[in-house]
Scaffold this active site. Structure first.
Site: not given
Ligand code: PAF
Length: 289
Positions: A31, A34, A37, A184
């Site tokens: 989870g 960003h 993903h 990220l």
């Protein structure tokens, strides 16, 4: 998009897809999604009929209780992003649902877990393997998507697949970076604005290291990376005692992950780094060859 919270419902949805000969792509996540993903999910979308994304902060892969407690949890925003990126199923189980019994399985990976993250996060990769295997059993994917920022994790999953002999294609996907170069990561949201402003120095230093590798020895490049980050705050005074504290920078064979001392190996050479900044542990990697 369907949001599924139980393993029984996921098995049912997967069973139906299998009956209809649909290919399944799995994107395991914890989870706090960003763009990194989302790039995995978009790729899975183009290559599979059914895209399953798991959102589960896996407690057994955290060797540090504080890190687990502070791990960002943003499930509602995650589900909105998943829908936008084209996921068909968001699998969001509770800890009790994933682990109804205490976990006794332990995985070993030999030399690839004896370097970098392995010795510094005891039990971490076994915990990753346990959850990933469960997700494989539940989602029965044809393909599974992982980001290359966690370069060592990809080697671990490749090894896991060899151990358990599941016919799943492992699809490593490139790191997605912010415009200023920072890789990220869900952990980036824990950085203060001041720390976020200097965090791109990590990748900038790795890029300098790649240039330096054209002319310099491995040992000198390693020394350069660690000392430039360690001395950054002396050269550029920072508020609140902010400083980079490199935990490791290793130059390793791209497949065996064993440290190398020359730039030319059969599998390519990569540099992997873990750095503390502002109480947050950031990792990144670059390819030298
Ligand atoms: O890379 C991650 O986010 C996690 O290690 C994974 C693969 C989702 C397993 O919990």
């Amino acid at each position: 998009m369907q949001i599924i919270n139980t393993t029984a419902e996921l098995r049912k949805a997967v069973g139906e897809a299998k009956q209809n000969k649909k290919s399944i792509g799995l994107v395991p996540t914890m989870g706090a999604l960003h763009e990194g993903h989302l790039s995995l999910i978009r790729r899975a979308r183009t290559e599979n009929d059914l895209v399953v994304v798991s959102v589960f902060v896996n407690p057994i892969q955290f060797n540090n209780k504080e890190d687990l407690a502070k791990y960002p949890r943003t499930v509602e925003a995650d589900c909105r992003l998943l829908e936008g990126a084209g996921a068909d199923i968001a699998f969001v189980p509770s800890v009790e649902e994933m682990y109804p019994e205490p976990v006794s399985e332990v995985y070993h990976f030999g030399p690839i877990e004896e370097v970098m993250e392995g010795p510094r996060r005891p039990g971490h990769f076994s915990g990753v393997a346990v959850v990933v295997r469960r997700l494989f059993d539940l989602a029965q994917p044809d393909r599974a998507y992982f980001g290359e920022k966690d370069y060592q994790q990809i080697a671990i999953i490749r090894n896991l697949l060899e151990q358990i002999k599941y016919p799943i294609e492992l699809v490593p996907c490139p790191i997605v970076r912010a415009d200023d170069g920072l890789a990220l990561s869900s952990r980036n949201m824990r950085l203060s604005p001041e720390a976020r402003a200097i965090a791109p120095t990590i990748y900038a230093t790795l890029c300098q290291a790649v240039e330096m590798s054209e002319t310099d020895e491995v040992e000198d490049v390693k020394e350069f990376v660690v000392s430039s980050l360690e001395s950054f705050h002396e050269v550029n005074p920072q508020p609140n005692d902010l400083k980079f504290e490199p935990e490791y920078f290793e130059v390793v064979d791209g497949v065996t992950l064993q440290p190398v001392d020359t730039w030319d190996g059969p599998h390519g050479v990569v540099g992997c780094i873990a750095v503390w900044l502002d109480g947050v542990r950031l990792i990144d990697m670059v390819r030298f060859r």
